[in-house]
Every structure is written in C-alpha cells, then in structure tokens.
Design an enzyme around this catalytic site. Structure first.
Site, short mmCIF file in Angstrom:
data_model
loop_
_atom_site.label_atom_id
_atom_site.label_comp_id
_atom_site.label_asym_id
_atom_site.label_seq_id
_atom_site.Cartn_x
_atom_site.Cartn_y
_atom_site.Cartn_z
N SER A 122 -9.08 -2.18 7.78
CA SER A 122 -9.22 -3.33 6.88
C SER A 122 -10.64 -3.88 6.98
CB SER A 122 -8.22 -4.42 7.25
OG SER A 122 -8.50 -5.63 6.57
N SER A 123 -11.13 -4.40 5.87
CA SER A 123 -12.48 -4.99 5.89
C SER A 123 -12.56 -6.21 6.80
CB SER A 123 -12.90 -5.39 4.47
OG SER A 123 -12.05 -6.40 3.96
N CYS A 124 -11.42 -6.86 7.08
CA CYS A 124 -11.45 -8.08 7.89
C CYS A 124 -11.65 -7.80 9.37
CB CYS A 124 -10.19 -8.91 7.68
SG CYS A 124 -8.71 -8.20 8.37
N VAL A 142 0.83 -1.21 0.00
CA VAL A 142 0.00 0.00 0.00
C VAL A 142 0.86 1.26 0.00
CG1 VAL A 142 -1.75 1.31 1.25
CG2 VAL A 142 -1.90 -1.18 1.14
N ASN A 172 -9.96 -6.48 0.51
CA ASN A 172 -8.77 -7.27 0.20
C ASN A 172 -8.01 -6.64 -0.97
OD1 ASN A 172 -9.32 -9.83 1.91
ND2 ASN A 172 -11.22 -9.48 0.80
N LYS A 230 -6.23 -3.07 14.89
CA LYS A 230 -6.69 -2.09 13.91
C LYS A 230 -7.89 -1.29 14.44
CE LYS A 230 -3.99 -2.14 10.36
NZ LYS A 230 -3.34 -0.89 9.88
N TYR A 246 -5.13 -9.18 15.02
CA TYR A 246 -4.93 -8.10 14.04
C TYR A 246 -6.12 -7.14 14.06
CZ TYR A 246 -4.69 -5.84 9.45
OH TYR A 246 -4.65 -4.92 8.42
N HIS A 283 -1.70 -13.35 1.34
CA HIS A 283 -3.14 -13.48 1.23
C HIS A 283 -3.49 -14.42 0.08
CE1 HIS A 283 -3.01 -9.65 3.57
NE2 HIS A 283 -4.04 -10.20 4.15
#
Length: 310
Positions: free
Chosen positions: A108-110, A16, A166, A141, A137, A180
């Site tokens: 993050s979406s997770c 990123v 992702n 976040k 994690y 990933h």
C-alpha cells in the site's frame, strides 16, 4: 498463466480480491480457487497448510488483509498488525512449501515514510519514519514485502510485490467507522442529501492531498504484472496525480448533487500531508489506468445508491 492454470485469490470477497477474480474470469481463466474467511481462517497456520496441500494452486493473488481508514487504524492497532502478519506469514510460506509458481503480494502507498519526497519512488520504502496513525498496518505490510523478497533470494521463488495507491470503486466499504475517506464522503453527502441536512462535516483541514485509483484499474494492473513482471523490486500502481481532500469533498458534493455546506473539523487528524506515487516504472512497462477520478466516483456513487441508497 494459462487459462487452465490453478489460481488462488486470497481475499476474494474484498474490494481488491473480488475485482481481481472478476478480471481473471473476464480474461478466460477458468480454474479459480476461493475460500471465504468462514471456510478458511488464513490466520490459522494448520488450516492454511492443509488448504495448500489439498488444492496445490499454481498462482496466488494475495489480496487478503485487514484494511481501514484513520479511525479504524487508531481504534484497532493490535488487530491491524496481528491479523495482517498472521495471514501473510501463512500464505507466503505455504506458497513456497507447495511450489507455487508465482505470488502477487499487495502492499500500500500508506506504508511509505511519512515525510517521503513526492512523488514517492519505490526506493523510498524504509527510508524514514512512518505515519503514526497507521504504523501497525504499515509495519505488517512492510514485513510481507521483505518476506517475499527474502524468499526470492534464498529459495528462488517468484513472489512480486505491488504498491497500490488509495483505492475506491463498487464494492467498497462504506462503514463510517472503518472506511477510507472517499467512500466515507460518498455516504456522508448522500445521507445528508436524503435527510435534508444543512451541512456535512469532514475530518481534518482539507489540505492533505491524496491519489485515488479505481479498483478495476488495479485489478487489470495485477493481472498485467502477474503476466509480465518477474523482478524482486516493488512496483507502484497509481494514476500519477493527486487531489486535496477539500477538492475531493467538493467533487463528491457535485456528483451527489448535495446543496448544503461543507465544514472541516480541524480537531481531527489529517494523516500524511501527501501521498502521491511515482508510477513511471509501471508506465514504462506499458500499463496505464483507464478511469478518470470524476467518472470513477460517479460510477461508484451509482453502485452505492443501487445497493444502499433510499
């Protein structure tokens, strides 16, 4: 941000951060500050304090983080929570202490709840239990997001939080131990093709669905939001559509031109059943992604072959 504004990109060597840096350079920003992890350990409170005092950045893109797939999260849960908490606390606090005009923090979406309704709206954060395979994690976040929001409320800072889905693209991590799913599949299919293997084994059932965003699209979204968004609420960044792991595997198989069989190992964990973001908020602001998934994977595979292929 002005072309001469002093901008610090934390984590500029990662997937990123490197794309944000490239995007900023392409948009004409010429006063960019970077440090490798060897030059500056962001987990070291004193080192980060000294760096901010010396450099006095005006804007900060917080792209530094320990990231990885299911295997990495399961193997190194302590590192995932400690490293991410340490880095975030140091960078966010020193941004406040040193009067940074604006900071962009990447979530993050997770980190949304495991059973969140789909597609996931920003307000679903903290509305239910997390996915156990990446809980350390996710907790770290979430703490970073709450820290940004808390500093905004108490100190009137301008720290915004972005929730990308992702990610993938050139420069991704292709290590099968820590990567990933998408880069891992690119490598698996390519190596099977080169080695003449008759089958490729994919973790899980193939049923879970995932949304994938090209990292160049995220970088453009980050510079867009840094310029145009100043609210305390988080913002989802994604494509608004998803694909099953089975469909993804067949797409990558086609792009790689692999002729063997795909075997799904259902003794391995699937992770969350679905992770699809509601991206209506950022779409209404005027941002949309450019890359289709097929074209994005094709360009990523080309990069992989040029760098690692035989």
């Amino acid at each position: 941000m002005q072309p001469t504004s002093k901008i610090y990109v934390a984590g500029h060597t990662g997937l990123v951060g490197s794309n944000i840096l490239r995007r900023l350079k392409g948009e004409g920003f010429n006063n960019l500050v970077t440090r490798t992890s060897k030059e500056l350990d962001l987990k070291n409170q004193q080192a980060v304090e000294d760096f901010f005092k010396a450099e006095q950045p005006e804007y900060v893109f917080m792209a530094a983080a320990r990231v990885g797939g299911i295997m990495a999260n399961s193997t190194f849960p302590a590192e995932f929570i400690y490293d991410n908490l340490s880095v975030q606390i140091n960078v966010i606090h020193q941004s406040y202490v040193n009067g940074v005009k604006k900071l962009l923090f990447l979530g993050s979406s997770c980190i949304y709840p495991k059973f969140a309704p789909q597609p996931m709206k920003e307000e679903y954060l903290l509305s239910g239990p997390l996915e156990p395979t990446n809980e350390p994690y996710a907790v770290a976040k979430i703490a970073g997001i709450i820290m940004c929001q808390s500093y905004n409320r108490q100190y009137s800072t301008n720290f915004i939080s972005v929730m990308p889905t992702n990610l993938y693209g050139p420069g991704d991590n292709f290590d099968l131990e820590t990567s990933h799913v998408l880069p891992a599949l690119i490598r698996k299919f390519h190596e099977a093709k080169v080695n003449g293997e008759l089958s490729v084994t994919v973790w899980g059932t193939g049923i879970p669905r995932r949304e994938f965003l090209h990292v160049e699209d995220l970088a453009q979204a980050c510079t867009f939001l840094m310029s145009d968004y100043d609210e305390n609420e988080i913002v989802n960044v994604g494509v608004g559509s998803d694909i099953s792991i089975l469909e993804l595997a067949h797409m990558i198989k086609e792009i790689v031109e692999y002729d063997g069989e795909i075997i799904f190992d259902d003794t391995k964990p699937d992770g969350m059943a679905r992770k699809l973001l509601d991206v209506s908020r950022i779409n209404q602001m005027g941002w949309n992604p450019v890359y289709s998934l097929y074209d994005g994977i094709k360009s990523t595979y080309k990069w992989y072959v040029e760098k690692y292929g035989k």
